[in-house]
Design an enzyme around this catalytic site. Structure first.
Site, PDB file in Angstrom:
ATOM      1  N   LYS A   8      -4.140  17.287 -12.649  1.00 43.14           N
ATOM      2  CA  LYS A   8      -3.641  18.141 -11.572  1.00 43.14           C
ATOM      3  C   LYS A   8      -4.173  19.582 -11.741  1.00 43.14           C
ATOM      4  O   LYS A   8      -4.727  19.917 -12.781  1.00 43.14           O
ATOM      5  CB  LYS A   8      -2.108  18.116 -11.585  1.00 43.14           C
ATOM      6  N   TYR A  42       1.470  11.036  -2.447  1.00 40.43           N
ATOM      7  CA  TYR A  42       2.852  10.998  -2.938  1.00 40.43           C
ATOM      8  C   TYR A  42       3.836  10.446  -1.899  1.00 40.43           C
ATOM      9  O   TYR A  42       5.027  10.730  -1.976  1.00 40.43           O
ATOM     10  CB  TYR A  42       3.284  12.399  -3.384  1.00 40.43           C
ATOM     11  N   GLU A  97      -3.945   3.769  -4.725  1.00 36.54           N
ATOM     12  CA  GLU A  97      -4.405   5.125  -5.062  1.00 36.54           C
ATOM     13  C   GLU A  97      -5.917   5.171  -5.262  1.00 36.54           C
ATOM     14  O   GLU A  97      -6.579   6.126  -4.836  1.00 36.54           O
ATOM     15  CB  GLU A  97      -3.650   5.627  -6.301  1.00 36.54           C
TER      16      GLU A  97
END
Ligand code: UDP
Ligand code: MG
Length: 162
Positions: free
Chosen positions: A20, A60, A137
């Site tokens: 991230k 998300y 994903e």
């Protein structure tokens, strides 16, 4: 010589891992890549991208009812993210183990979050939580052509092949 077709099917297990923006800004890319690499997992895709907020919301989507959802999506889209696909036997579950518990205050020492992070909203890394999310994903972040299948010379020393 080990032929591609002799490698067991388990090598095809793949998971999505992302460093991230906090992990990137803190200079932890190599540290994190190294932990997966040293374990014996194989890197089959990697790129650096700044996701849009809409993209973060897609990533998300399972958490859209949670109070932290908006801040989380703002944060993920706030800067460069290193998106990766790692391959190996048990990589989905063991990748989560390498990463550690969601809240770094509860992550064991020796895990990525346990060793390198303090706050739940700045826990530096994402990893798919199961086979279905891994598949979704990977498909969200990568085009099929970006996934590179190859035989590593180390594989015969990592797996029991004969
Ligand atoms: N998160 C947060 N507050 C919480 C729970 C989660 O900010 O109370 C963030 C945290 O960065 C986490 C992400 O939301 O990594 C996704 O949450 P999830 O429960 O999927 O945890 P993970 O799978 O990343 O361990
Ligand atoms: Mg999760």
């Amino acid at each position: 010589l080990l032929q591609d077709h002799q490698l067991h099917a388990a090598e095809l297990e793949r998971t999505f891992i992302a460093i991230k923006p906090d992990g990137v800004q803190r200079g932890l890319i190599a540290e994190i890549v190294s932990r997966f690499e040293r374990k014996g997992f194989k890197l089959v895709a990697i790129k650096i991208v700044v996701p849009s907020k809409e993209f973060a919301q897609k990533h998300y989507h399972d958490l859209k009812e949670r109070p932290f959802f908006n801040g989380l999506c703002d944060f993920l889209s706030s800067g460069p993210v290193v998106a990766m696909v790692w391959e190996g036997e048990g990589v989905i579950k063991y990748g989560r183990k390498l990463i550690g518990a969601t809240d770094p205050q509860k992550s064991e020492p020796g895990t990525i979050r346990g060793d390198l992070a303090v706050a739940v909203g700045r826990n530096i890394i994402h990893g798919s939580d199961g086979p279905e999310t891994a598949k979704d994903e990977i498909a969200l972040w990568f085009r099929p052509i970006e996934l590179v299948s190859y035989t590593s010379n180390a594989e015969k020393w990592i797996y029991e092949v004969n």
